[in-house]
Write an enzyme that holds these catalytic residues in place. Structure first.
Site, mmCIF file in Angstrom:
data_model
loop_
_atom_site.group_PDB
_atom_site.id
_atom_site.type_symbol
_atom_site.label_atom_id
_atom_site.label_comp_id
_atom_site.label_asym_id
_atom_site.label_seq_id
_atom_site.Cartn_x
_atom_site.Cartn_y
_atom_site.Cartn_z
ATOM 1 N N SER A 23 0.676 -1.284 -0.095
ATOM 2 C CA SER A 23 -0.030 -0.049 -0.092
ATOM 3 C C SER A 23 1.027 1.407 -0.023
ATOM 4 O O SER A 23 1.936 1.263 -0.646
ATOM 5 C CB SER A 23 -0.850 -0.072 1.477
ATOM 6 N N HIS A 50 -2.439 -1.308 -3.347
ATOM 7 C CA HIS A 50 -3.600 -0.064 -3.322
ATOM 8 C C HIS A 50 -3.452 0.931 -4.220
ATOM 9 O O HIS A 50 -2.312 1.573 -4.056
ATOM 10 C CB HIS A 50 -3.829 0.392 -1.944
ATOM 11 N N ASP A 143 -5.037 -4.208 5.787
ATOM 12 C CA ASP A 143 -5.108 -5.019 4.787
ATOM 13 C C ASP A 143 -3.961 -6.225 4.708
ATOM 14 O O ASP A 143 -3.031 -5.809 4.680
ATOM 15 C CB ASP A 143 -5.285 -4.353 3.206
#
Ligand SMILES: C[S@@+](CC[C@H](N)C(=O)[O-])C[C@H]1O[C@@H](n2cnc3c(N)ncnc32)[C@H](O)[C@@H]1O
Lengths: 207, 276
Positions: A23, A50, A143
């Site tokens: 991310s 992401h 996540d």
């Protein structure tokens, strides 16, 4: 938790694929890992980073410049090839089917993200079981933590970027905190580790 | 046998039960995503295993309705992938003009945003008045919302950029009437549209079409169901008719690649070739 390279157990399992999640601050970490893989690397690599919803393939293009393996955003139902890097397109979850193809989905966001790392990792655990090597790098989200647990439970190998070396340590730390991470390594060492594990198949095939 | 593999069997049985009891065939849906949703539903269902869901599905319709809501994904937006609408204007509309009357089918139209988006394009290109538009989906809930054509005002405002990138010629706000948080699409955009229930897994062709939009539906299908649906579209399209798929749905990965030529690769617009 951190294991010295020499102490690591030998790779005794037939690995089938690598999945990686990143991310915030993930891009430099992922490029560092991928640039360590030579064109004869045998496993497919599936990446969820992401992305900004308007990314339109830019991330894949940038990654392609750093990697020595071919990189692309897959289409739905595309067959997964060895030595190929697949990056989840913006706004789609990327999953693995048991028949070795990629499935894209527009299901709701997971952990506020689509694509989500958990979605990829959980499907990879079902499709490949102990054959998966999963890697979590820099990010400010949690996540991937659930996904790491699923992969560990299925017998896969789980690796987190050493939080102190990550631009955003939160995400690898969240994965480590689940207790499901086998190895905590700086990115250069992750690349080497993948070569060790991915190369195992060839060595054995030739015996 | 590993628990994962046992659960795989349980899911097969559950899908079989649903099919035989209610006629909805989710056995041909992309498996990884269906499994994920069943697991999700399971965790809040009070059942300890997928097997335990089976008697409930068989005997309790309300339980099935709740589960079915998990299966149906109708995420959509106005002018999703603006470049598609731009390509329609530039490469499809000029050929549609050569037909006196055009019939368009939106298969899997969800809550209707795609239908209104294309209707706007047709209006601006002067084709709307001679078009008949069939908007179908197998979800009655989604269809009802499509028919109403009422959306969040904020969402429509956000879509203004998409509209412009799609080559919009007017001001997007002319096409809807906002009242506080909700906005209704202009009534004229519904005049030429017929909304009806149609299941790509079990229903057949209902007319000759010049353009079929079926976007982001195949990603939920396994190959066999995708093959069936493509068969319907190919049967329904006139020679030289157009097919438009979702951004990540490539006709090259299907058995129908030879029946179509590429009109715009990125927009996934294809044209049916002459011949059988
Ligand atoms: C993600 S939406 C796509 C909406 C729109 N076409 C778009 O691209 O924005 C998928 C739709 O396909 C519909 N669908 C799924 N299976 C179907 C079937 N067997 N027959 C008809 N519609 C189906 C769902 O109900 C849902 O509304």
């Amino acid at each position: 938790m951190r294991t010295k390279e020499a102490q690591r157990p030998p790779c005794s399992v037939r690995r089938e694929a690598v999945v990686m999640g990143g991310s915030a601050g993930g891009f430099p970490a992922l490029t560092a890992i991928l640039s360590g893989l030579s064109p004869d690397f045998l496993l497919p690599v599936l990446v969820v980073q992401h992305l900004h919803p308007g990314d339109e393939g830019l991330f894949a293009q940038h990654l392609a410049r750093a990697a020595r393996l071919p990189v692309s955003e897959p289409c739905d139902k595309e067959r997964i090839e060895r030595g190929h890097v697949y990056t989840a397109p913006a706004n789609y979850h990327m999953l693995v089917e048991r028949d070795g193809t990629i499935a894209l989905s527009l299901e709701a966001r997971v952990n506020w993200s689509r694509p989500s790392i958990d979605v990829l990792f959980e499907s990879a655990a079902l499709a490949w079981g102990e054959g998966v090597i999963a890697i979590i790098v820099s990010g400010a989200s949690d996540d991937g933590a659930r996904g790491m647990r699923a992969i560990k439970a299925a017998g896969g190998l789980t690796i987190a970027q050493e939080p102190a070396t990550a631009e955003y340590p939160f995400m690898p730390q969240a994965a480590i905190d689940t207790g499901a991470v086998d190895e905590v390594l700086p990115v250069e060492a992750i690349g080497r580790r993948l070569v060790e594990c991915g190369g195992w198949q060839v060595k054995n095939c030739r015996l | 046998m590993k628990t994962n593999e046992i659960e795989h069997i349980e899911i097969d049985l559950l899908l079989e039960a649903i099919y035989r009891r209610y006629g909805y065939d989710f056995r041909s849906y992309a498996r990884a995503s269906i499994e994920r949703r069943i697991r999700q539903f399971l965790s809040g269902s009070g059942c300890a295993s997928v097997s335990e869901m089976i008697p409930k599905v068989l005997h309790d319709e309300e339980f099935f309705t709740r589960l079915a809501r998990y299966f149906s994904i109708s995420v959509t937006e106005m002018f999703r992938d603006p470049l598609v609408y731009r390509a329609v204007r530039e490469k499809v509309v000029p050929l549609l003009r050569t037909w006196p009357h055009v019939k368009i089918w939106h298969a899997g139209c969800a809550t209707g945003e795609e239908v209104y988006s294309l209707a706007i394009v047709l209006k601006e290109e002067g084709l709307y008045e001679r078009a008949t538009i069939y908007a179908t989906d197998f979800s009655d809930v989604a269809l009802e919302r499509a028919r109403e054509g009422i959306y969040e005002t904020a969402k429509l405002r956000e879509a203004t950029r998409n509209y412009q990138q799609a080559g919009g010629k007017a001001s997007f706000s002319e096409y809807y009437h906002a009242r506080y948080e909700a906005a209704a699409m202009d009534g004229s955009l519904k005049e030429r549209v017929v909304f009806s229930s149609h299941n790509l897994a079990s229903d057949s062709v209902f007319g000759e079409m010049h353009l079929v939009f079926c976007r982001n539906v195949f990603i939920y299908f396994k190959r066999d169901l995708q093959h069936r649906a493509l068969g319907l579209f190919t049967e329904s399209l006139v020679h030289g008719g157009f097919l438009c798929l979702g951004a990540k749905e490539d006709l090259r990965f299907t058995d129908f690649r030879d029946r179509y030529e590429i009109v715009d690769d990125k927009a996934r617009i294809y044209k049916k070739k002459d011949g059988p």
